[in-house]
Design an enzyme around this catalytic site. Structure first.
Site, short mmCIF file in Angstrom:
data_model
loop_
_atom_site.label_atom_id
_atom_site.label_comp_id
_atom_site.label_asym_id
_atom_site.label_seq_id
_atom_site.Cartn_x
_atom_site.Cartn_y
_atom_site.Cartn_z
N GLU A 247 0.88 -1.17 0.00
CA GLU A 247 0.00 0.00 0.00
C GLU A 247 0.91 1.21 0.00
O GLU A 247 1.64 1.44 0.96
CB GLU A 247 -0.92 0.00 1.23
CG GLU A 247 -2.06 -0.98 1.14
CD GLU A 247 -2.99 -0.74 -0.03
OE1 GLU A 247 -3.05 0.39 -0.55
OE2 GLU A 247 -3.64 -1.71 -0.45
N CYS A 281 -2.26 8.95 3.61
CA CYS A 281 -2.15 8.51 2.22
C CYS A 281 -3.43 8.85 1.45
O CYS A 281 -3.41 9.01 0.24
CB CYS A 281 -1.89 7.02 2.17
SG CYS A 281 -3.05 6.09 3.17
#
Ligand code: NAD
Length: 480
Positions: A247, A281
């Site tokens: 990720e 993020c």
């Protein structure tokens, strides 16, 4: 009083490392939370060996035994939310309500996987050939390296470690260098909740030193961090053949169309872009506004930003804490300088002085940018947003899809057709309608597309895919 010493934990024992490094509060640089005793490569290998030794023990426990451990750990995490939230805010710099919320989230994740492990995950079905039965079962992958970033010091480790343990794997956990204390507490809680020695090991060390060991000698690697580090890990797994889940970064657009409710759009942008100091993020980073609302939106944003309080993460009434460290602060300022050079008008983005010399930056908005400007292409990872003006919804969609790191994308609109079209045609892995781009649930898949993710999705029902390997068995009764 000397600061507490944090060490690695291997096979249930505290193991001192080879160099010490201070863990500094980003709101107050005179406040040293702890000293970290950093591991070397040999200790990383030792942790892998301990996890390998514990694998036959832990993988053969019943789902109920694993559920009990995770549930007990989840209860302790939640019961200590105030204390652990305070530690997290002091260590990473998000505000107390954000930090407490993250701790609660970690507890919820542990409890979710305590329940998930008791759910059916296999299949039993008839063969296409007569008399044969087929079962598809899920088995542990083996030893899993969990490597995490600094921006969610307890929630991201929890959402990787909980499913890894739930499905019978053993773990070597390497948190980011900036947040060892939150990581240490999580490991301590899980170990005391009843894990056998070696089922969960903690390696505190520099990524460049312990990373190469942790990404080669294991069966699977689950990593969250930057695109460049993730790419290196992917390369390492080409030779080792380990299963890998990455990720990585995000460049997340929030589209605001003429039909948007202005106050909803401003709140979505503020929370999505400046919440947790923009260090998420999923943070909104590009605001794409259509011509009819652009000026009013930019004006309302500036008014809201001027009332946004920046200060010590643990002080009451603070909207935004510090940037995590001096190098991230310099990166944020560099991007603002680049935006100015490329013709943007930057509002905010100045340093906020404090007696404790914290790394404080006022929220920044770069107005008048083009979607191809560097600030709209690269991940900033700070309290910095930019605005792109477009003429139509179609242009807005194209701008929103211009990124290569398609983690989350949002739209603010009251036009149902526009919302439905955006949900369908956005390239992002997660789409938000009249909601901030950041802020997700723990019981559903999480992840991006493009350069943002690699491998199976994380969290919720998706987690079983990465943390198990499936076996298909065919059984014939042995008689015609
Ligand atoms: P980073 O890539 O610098 O570090 C992440 C982790 O990798 C740290 O633990 C670090 O020590 C370790 N590491 C460094 N070099 C390594 C190596 N050679 N081998 C193995 N491990 C190594 O990232 P960061 O600065 O800690 O975090 C910020 C980044 O994380 C941002 O890009 C952000 O978008 C991303 N992030 C992504 C998600 C997501 O779910 N997509 C969530 C949070 C953060």
């Amino acid at each position: 009083m000397s600061a507490r010493l944090l060490t690695s934990v291997i096979a249930g024992r505290a193991v001192p490392g080879v160099e010490e490094r201070p863990n500094i509060n980003p709101s107050d640089v005179s406040d040293v939370l702890a000293e970290t005793s950093a591991a070397d490569a040999a200790m990383a290998q030792w942790a892998i060996d301990a996890a390998r030794e514990a694998l036959p023990v832990w993988s053969q426990t019943t789902p109920w035994e694993r559920s009990v451990v995770l549930d007990r750990a989840g209860s302790e995490v939640m019961a200590r939310a105030d204390e652990l939230g305070d530690l997290l805010a002091r260590e990473e710099g998000k505000t107390l309500p954000e930090a407490r919320g993250e701790v609660i989230r970690a507890g919820q994740i542990l409890k979710y996987f305590a329940g998930a492990v008791l759910q059916p995950h296999g299949l039993a079905l008839d063969s296409v050939r007569p008399g044969i039965e087929i079962t598809v079962t899920r088995e542990p992958v083996g030893v899993v390296s969990v490597i995490t970033p600094w921006n969610f010091p307890i929630a991201i480790p929890a959402w990787k470690i909980a499913p890894a343990l739930a499905f019978g794997n053993t773990v070597v956990f390497k948190p980011a260098e900036l947040v060892p204390a939150s990581a240490w507490e999580l490991v301590d809680i899980l170990n005391r909740a009843g894990l056998p020695p070696g089922a969960l090991n903690l390696v505190l060390g520099r990524g460049s030193v312990v990373g190469p060991v942790l990404t080669t000698g294991v069966d699977a690697i689950t990593f969250t961090g930057s695109v460049s580090t993730g790419r290196g890990i992917l390369q390492a797994t080409v030779d080792s053949g380990a299963k890998v889940q990455l990720e990585l970064g995000g460049k997340n657009p929030l589209v605001v169309t003429d039909d948007a409710d202005l106050s909803v759009a401003v709140e979505c942008a503020m929370q999505g872009g400046f919440g947790s100091t923009g260090q998420r993020c999923t943070a909104s980073s590009i605001l794409v506004a259509t011509a009819g609302i652009h000026d009013a939106f930019v004006e309302a944003m500036q008014a809201r930003m001027s009332a946004w309080t920046v200060g010590d993460a643990r002080s009451a009434g603070v909207d935004m804490g510090p940037v995590v460290d001096p190098s991230q602060l310099a990166q944020d300022e560099d991007y603002l300088a680049v935006a100015r050079e490329q013709g943007a008008q930057v509002v905010g983005g100045h340093r906020v002085e404090s007696a404790a010399a914290g790394h404080f930056l006022a929220p920044a908005l770069a107005i008048g940018t083009a979607i191809t400007d560097r600030i709209n292409v690269e991940e900033v990872f700070g309290p910095v947003m930019s605005v792109v003006r477009v003429d139509s919804y179609d242009e807005a969609l194209a701008a929103a899809n211009a990124s290569t790191m398609n983690l989350s994308a949002g739209i603010c609109t009251t036009d149902l057709a526009e919302a439905a079209h955006f949900r369908r045609h956005s390239k992002a892995g997660m789409v938000m309608v009249n909601l901030p781009t950041a802020g997700v649930d723990f019981h559903v898949p999480f992840g991006g597309r493009g350069e943002s993710s690699h491998g199976p999705r994380e969290q919720g029902t998706a987690a079983v895919e990465f943390f198990t390997t499936s076996k298909t068995s065919y059984t014939h009764p042995g008689q015609p």
